[in-house]
Design a protein around this motif. Sequence first.
Motif, PDB file in Angstrom:
ATOM      1  N   THR A  87       0.825  -1.213   0.000  1.00  0.00           N
ATOM      2  CA  THR A  87       0.000   0.000   0.000  1.00  0.00           C
ATOM      3  C   THR A  87       0.857   1.261   0.000  1.00  0.00           C
ATOM      4  OG1 THR A  87      -1.878   1.066   1.118  1.00  0.00           O
ATOM      5  CG2 THR A  87      -0.161   0.173   2.531  1.00  0.00           C
ATOM      6  N   TYR A  88       0.224   2.363  -0.369  1.00  0.00           N
ATOM      7  CA  TYR A  88       0.887   3.673  -0.315  1.00  0.00           C
ATOM      8  C   TYR A  88      -0.192   4.666   0.084  1.00  0.00           C
ATOM      9  CZ  TYR A  88       4.409   7.137  -1.927  1.00  0.00           C
ATOM     10  OH  TYR A  88       5.353   8.130  -2.010  1.00  0.00           O
ATOM     11  N   GLY A  89      -0.104   5.156   1.337  1.00  0.00           N
ATOM     12  CA  GLY A  89      -1.131   6.047   1.875  1.00  0.00           C
ATOM     13  C   GLY A  89      -1.127   7.404   1.186  1.00  0.00           C
ATOM     14  N   ALA A  90      -2.050   8.267   1.624  1.00  0.00           N
ATOM     15  CA  ALA A  90      -2.229   9.574   0.981  1.00  0.00           C
ATOM     16  C   ALA A  90      -0.938  10.386   1.005  1.00  0.00           C
ATOM     17  CB  ALA A  90      -3.342  10.327   1.695  1.00  0.00           C
ATOM     18  N   HIS A  91      -0.582  10.916  -0.139  1.00  0.00           N
ATOM     19  CA  HIS A  91       0.648  11.713  -0.250  1.00  0.00           C
ATOM     20  C   HIS A  91       0.580  12.596  -1.489  1.00  0.00           C
ATOM     21  CE1 HIS A  91       1.427   8.440  -3.041  1.00  0.00           C
ATOM     22  NE2 HIS A  91       2.318   9.228  -3.634  1.00  0.00           N
ATOM     23  N   VAL A  92       1.508  13.518  -1.562  1.00  0.00           N
ATOM     24  CA  VAL A  92       1.700  14.275  -2.807  1.00  0.00           C
ATOM     25  C   VAL A  92       3.103  13.990  -3.306  1.00  0.00           C
ATOM     26  CG1 VAL A  92       0.090  16.193  -2.551  1.00  0.00           C
ATOM     27  CG2 VAL A  92       2.287  16.280  -1.393  1.00  0.00           C
ATOM     28  N   ASP A  93       3.262  13.955  -4.609  1.00  0.00           N
ATOM     29  CA  ASP A  93       4.583  13.732  -5.173  1.00  0.00           C
ATOM     30  C   ASP A  93       5.372  15.040  -5.100  1.00  0.00           C
ATOM     31  OD1 ASP A  93       3.688  11.194  -5.752  1.00  0.00           O
ATOM     32  OD2 ASP A  93       3.107  11.704  -7.804  1.00  0.00           O
ATOM     33  N   GLY A  94       6.681  14.911  -4.975  1.00  0.00           N
ATOM     34  CA  GLY A  94       7.526  16.101  -4.950  1.00  0.00           C
ATOM     35  C   GLY A  94       7.295  16.943  -6.205  1.00  0.00           C
ATOM     36  N   VAL A 120      -3.499  15.077  -4.217  1.00  0.00           N
ATOM     37  CA  VAL A 120      -3.244  14.097  -3.165  1.00  0.00           C
ATOM     38  C   VAL A 120      -3.762  12.757  -3.695  1.00  0.00           C
ATOM     39  CG1 VAL A 120      -3.873  13.362  -0.827  1.00  0.00           C
ATOM     40  CG2 VAL A 120      -3.448  15.787  -1.301  1.00  0.00           C
ATOM     41  N   HIS A 121      -2.973  11.710  -3.549  1.00  0.00           N
ATOM     42  CA  HIS A 121      -3.387  10.407  -4.069  1.00  0.00           C
ATOM     43  C   HIS A 121      -2.841   9.291  -3.187  1.00  0.00           C
ATOM     44  CE1 HIS A 121       0.432  11.507  -5.982  1.00  0.00           C
ATOM     45  NE2 HIS A 121       0.713  10.215  -5.935  1.00  0.00           N
ATOM     46  N   ARG A 122      -3.345   8.082  -3.388  1.00  0.00           N
ATOM     47  CA  ARG A 122      -2.874   6.935  -2.610  1.00  0.00           C
ATOM     48  C   ARG A 122      -3.099   5.666  -3.425  1.00  0.00           C
ATOM     49  NH1 ARG A 122      -8.261   7.744  -0.243  1.00  0.00           N
ATOM     50  NH2 ARG A 122      -9.391   5.764  -0.377  1.00  0.00           N
TER      51      ARG A 122
END
Length: 228
Positions: free
Chosen positions: A94-101, A160-162
């Motif tokens: 999994t990859y929780g909510a984040h923004v890419d650099g 924001v994506h996950r």
Amino acid sequence: MILHLKNVLTDEELATARSLLADQAAWVDGRLSAGAQAQTQKNNEQLAQDSEAARALQPLVLGAVQRDPLFFSAALPRKVFNPLFNRYSGATNTYGAHVDGAVLHSRTTQQWVRTDLSCTLFLSDPDSYDGGELVVKDTFGDQRIKLPAGDMVIYPGTSVHRVDPVTRGARMASFFWVESMVRSDEQRRLLFDLDMNLLALRKQHGETPETTALTGTYHNLLRLWADT
Ligand code: NI
């Protein structure tokens, strides 16, 4: 704009990609390449960038997107990040909510790329795994994306994506970013709509004085907005 591109990879390319990404490929901890906030959310595997498989797969993916006219029209690419590859399965799923650099360094091409657009190219058959949706937050709410193998989604790098947990099987994908000649998502969207509708008009009526004039408008807007 979130755009679904179909059949970016041929069946043959897909088979090649899958065989290069088999279990013996150089999978490493995905956290090694994440920024500070993303590291707390990221729990997947990534293919080592300097591995033989990565070197073989990068031109395969780049060649496929570059021959796709929809990709060009939607992204208006100035720089494309060297494609990366990830796998979600088992305990790293999994990859929780984040923004890419906002600006990332593309190792193969040795250049900094502003991440105007994010791309995910799905490599696993969606029936072969459960979960693993790419969830992109946009103004219309959460968009849940799980595409057929060989298809690709393009979405704004600002979102924001996950990736939701994979609870059965393995989800493999290629992902990368595009710095566009047109920085604004809104302007890019207008150009894409104009281009697509011009295509449709030409199909229905052939070339007319109006399609010629509107093609001029398209290029004049692109000239106003593009940085090369
Ligand atoms: Ni991301």
